[in-house]
Design an enzyme around this catalytic site. Structure first.
Site, PDB file in Angstrom:
ATOM      1  N   ASP A   1      50.391  42.696  48.856  1.00 12.96           N
ATOM      2  CA  ASP A   1      49.991  41.457  48.196  1.00 12.96           C
ATOM      3  C   ASP A   1      50.576  41.445  46.780  1.00 12.96           C
ATOM      4  O   ASP A   1      49.912  41.812  45.825  1.00 12.96           O
ATOM      5  CB  ASP A   1      48.449  41.448  48.158  1.00 12.96           C
ATOM      6  CG  ASP A   1      47.848  40.093  47.860  1.00 12.96           C
ATOM      7  OD1 ASP A   1      48.588  39.096  47.872  1.00 12.96           O
ATOM      8  OD2 ASP A   1      46.629  40.032  47.636  1.00 12.96           O
TER       9      ASP A   1
ATOM     10  N   GLU B   1      37.846  33.240  51.961  1.00 13.95           N
ATOM     11  CA  GLU B   1      39.294  33.386  51.722  1.00 13.95           C
ATOM     12  C   GLU B   1      39.891  34.419  52.673  1.00 13.95           C
ATOM     13  O   GLU B   1      39.680  35.619  52.519  1.00 13.95           O
ATOM     14  CB  GLU B   1      39.510  33.807  50.259  1.00 13.95           C
ATOM     15  CG  GLU B   1      40.971  33.928  49.886  1.00 13.95           C
ATOM     16  CD  GLU B   1      41.172  34.306  48.419  1.00 13.95           C
ATOM     17  OE1 GLU B   1      40.395  33.841  47.558  1.00 13.95           O
ATOM     18  OE2 GLU B   1      42.098  35.069  48.142  1.00 13.95           O
TER      19      GLU B   1
ATOM     20  N   ASP C   1      51.421  38.974  44.952  1.00 14.59           N
ATOM     21  CA  ASP C   1      50.859  37.912  44.109  1.00 14.59           C
ATOM     22  C   ASP C   1      51.851  37.341  43.106  1.00 14.59           C
ATOM     23  O   ASP C   1      51.538  37.188  41.924  1.00 14.59           O
ATOM     24  CB  ASP C   1      49.636  38.437  43.338  1.00 14.59           C
ATOM     25  CG  ASP C   1      48.409  38.605  44.217  1.00 14.59           C
ATOM     26  OD1 ASP C   1      48.325  37.917  45.253  1.00 14.59           O
ATOM     27  OD2 ASP C   1      47.548  39.427  43.864  1.00 14.59           O
TER      28      ASP C   1
ATOM     29  N   HIS D   1      35.976  35.871  38.485  1.00 18.06           N
ATOM     30  CA  HIS D   1      34.937  36.748  39.040  1.00 18.06           C
ATOM     31  C   HIS D   1      34.011  37.090  37.878  1.00 18.06           C
ATOM     32  O   HIS D   1      34.467  37.230  36.732  1.00 18.06           O
ATOM     33  CB  HIS D   1      35.485  38.092  39.517  1.00 18.06           C
ATOM     34  CG  HIS D   1      36.550  38.047  40.566  1.00 18.06           C
ATOM     35  ND1 HIS D   1      37.874  37.860  40.272  1.00 18.06           N
ATOM     36  CD2 HIS D   1      36.490  38.219  41.910  1.00 18.06           C
ATOM     37  CE1 HIS D   1      38.578  37.909  41.394  1.00 18.06           C
ATOM     38  NE2 HIS D   1      37.770  38.125  42.395  1.00 18.06           N
TER      39      HIS D   1
ATOM     40  N   ASP E   1      35.346  39.756  35.650  1.00 19.25           N
ATOM     41  CA  ASP E   1      36.553  39.453  34.851  1.00 19.25           C
ATOM     42  C   ASP E   1      36.147  39.017  33.463  1.00 19.25           C
ATOM     43  O   ASP E   1      36.814  39.352  32.482  1.00 19.25           O
ATOM     44  CB  ASP E   1      37.345  38.248  35.405  1.00 19.25           C
ATOM     45  CG  ASP E   1      37.769  38.393  36.829  1.00 19.25           C
ATOM     46  OD1 ASP E   1      37.949  39.522  37.287  1.00 19.25           O
ATOM     47  OD2 ASP E   1      37.931  37.334  37.495  1.00 19.25           O
TER      48      ASP E   1
ATOM     49  N   ASP F   1      46.528  32.221  42.066  1.00 16.14           N
ATOM     50  CA  ASP F   1      46.109  33.622  42.194  1.00 16.14           C
ATOM     51  C   ASP F   1      47.388  34.461  42.167  1.00 16.14           C
ATOM     52  O   ASP F   1      47.825  35.003  43.192  1.00 16.14           O
ATOM     53  CB  ASP F   1      45.322  33.819  43.500  1.00 16.14           C
ATOM     54  CG  ASP F   1      44.584  35.142  43.501  1.00 16.14           C
ATOM     55  OD1 ASP F   1      44.824  35.948  42.592  1.00 16.14           O
ATOM     56  OD2 ASP F   1      43.769  35.366  44.415  1.00 16.14           O
TER      57      ASP F   1
END
Ligand code: XLS
Ligand code: NI
Ligand code: NI
Length: 437
Positions: free
Chosen positions: A307, A232, A309, A101, A104, A339
């Site tokens: 989530d 997404e 991850d 992103h 980031d 991710d």
């Protein structure tokens, strides 16, 4: 620059028997599976946000991550240095792609112009590092959910200036993605959804989201960005309901608003499970609609409803993913994008290697199994047999539009009943799958 991971050598393939935790047992980049290298099948990608920016905080405590290369500031210099560290990491790991992103990689400034300047300063380093290492950008994206201006959403905000700012941010992110030769651009609907229907005009918000995506498509055309756009799916978190809830909802939205030819789906395992689906289901929905674009590889925890991850290590899951992927022709522009983040307790830099090695091996193993299943053809044969009644006679006539309710009634009145069913053989098929594992 001082090496950030001096004690770690380039990660090598040592084969399934290896006991070295810093080696691949299945991922062998140059090895061919069905005429194509594992590198090209899997197109592994490392995400900047979790791997280089996640401090590993949770709602009950601050971050624990130890990252010796960080100087503790939010300066552009620190961001540039971090970019070099990121490429050292990726070069040692051997993944061909990465994703980020805008926020980031570079700090957000006091205003849009300063944010854009910060981004340019870091993109310069990213470009140098891409050239030095040959690592490419799988996709870029913009963070349209962290800043407080996006508290009500970005493209779906009731505040039209939040929409306008988001548009400016995506415009810049597209410029940067193009500049870096990015192969795609992803829209994950950060806060594009609602917390409460009493204060929400759903129709208007959906129209705004569609308008926003059309503007992105138009701008890409204008600047000659030919990368693939992705949307997404995720059903909730941070909002109670996200409009891009699952693959089917995304397909419906894209079709309704004339976007189906412009965006494919980027499916994420933990989002699928949050939606009450399996990843296998999401892959089949997207694949059969011709919009299977890329995957965000991770996994949730059966006992935790958010989530999480986590890095994927379940061979059954990766086999399902790779089987569907091969079935629908493999990646064109997408890849297996991790991710995923290490656990809060796995705070050392070396844990980033362990996590990615495990994920890459799980997918490489899944690829080999899926390919063997396909080459063997038993499963496909069983499926063909299951639907055989549609291949000739009445079934074929129905499929080709030669029958109607009336003509079918006539046939069934004459026959009296349908032909007997055949067993679905579910258990036999599940046992067959296990023979490949
Ligand atoms: C969050 C999403 C996000 C996207 C990129 O849950 O997975 O990380 O992949 O914005
Ligand atoms: Ni994701
Ligand atoms: Ni996610």
């Amino acid at each position: 620059m001082k090496a950030a991971f001096p004690e770690i050598e380039t990660i090598r393939f040592e084969g399934p028997e290896s006991k070295n935790p810093l080696a691949f047992r299945h991922y062998h980049a140059d090895e061919k599976v069905g005429g194509k290298t594992m590198r090209d099948h899997l197109r592994f990608s490392v995400v900047y946000w979790h791997t280089f920016r996640n401090p590993l905080a949770d709602p009950f405590g601050p971050g624990t991550a130890v990252r010796p290369w960080e100087d503790g500031t939010d300066s552009v210099e620190n961001a540039q240095n971090r970019a070099r560290v990121a490429f050292e990491f990726m070069q040692k790991l051997g993944n061909p792609y990465y994703a980020f992103h805008d926020r980031d990689v570079a700090p957000e400034g006091a205003n849009l112009a300063e944010s854009n300047r910060n981004l340019d300063a870091v993109v310069k380093v990213l470009k140098e590092e891409q050239q030095r290492t040959g690592i490419k950008l799988l996709w870029g994206t913009a963070n349209l959910f962290s800043n407080r201006r996006y508290m009500h959403g970005a493209a779906t905000s009731p505040n039209c200036e939040a929409f306008a700012f988001a548009a400016a941010q995506v415009k810049k992110a597209l410029d940067v993605t193009k500049e870096l030769g990015g192969q795609g651009y992803t829209f994950w609907g950060g806060r594009e959804g609602y917390q409460n229907l009493w204060n929400t005009n759903m129709k208007r918000e959906l129209e705004h989201l569609a308008k926003f995506l059309h503007m992105a498509v138009d701008y890409a055309k204008e600047i000659g960005f030919t990368g693939q756009f992705y949307i997404e799916p995720k059903p909730k978190e941070p909002t109670k309901h996200q409009y891009d809830a699952d693959a089917a909802a995304c397909c419906n939205f894209l079709r309704e608003y004339g976007l189906i030819d412009h965006l494919k789906l980027n499916l994420e395992t933990n989002h699928a499970t949050l939606a009450g689906h399996t990843m296998h289901h999401e892959m089949e929905v997207a694949g059969s609609s011709g919009v299977l674009g890329s995957i965000d590889a991770n996994t949730g925890d059966m006992l935790l409803g958010w989530d999480t991850d986590q890095f994927p290590t379940d061979i059954y899951l990766t086999t399902q993913c790779m089987y569907s992927l091969l079935k629908y022709g493999g990646f064109k522009t997408g890849g297996v994008n991790f991710d995923a983040k290490v656990r809060r307790e796995s705070f050392e830099p070396v844990d980033l290697f362990h996590a990615h090695i495990g994920g890459m091996d799980a997918f490489a193993h899944g690829l080999k199994i899926a390919h063997a299943m396909m080459a063997d053809g038993k499963l496909e044969g069983l499926l063909k047999e299951r639907y055989a009644s549609w291949d000739s006679g009445l079934g074929k006539e129905i499929e080709s539009g030669k029958q109607s309710f009336k003509s079918l009634e006539k046939i069934m009145l004459e026959k009296g009943d349908a032909a007997p069913n055949r067993s679905g053989r579910q258990e036999m098929i599940e046992n067959l799958i296990n023979t490949y594992l």
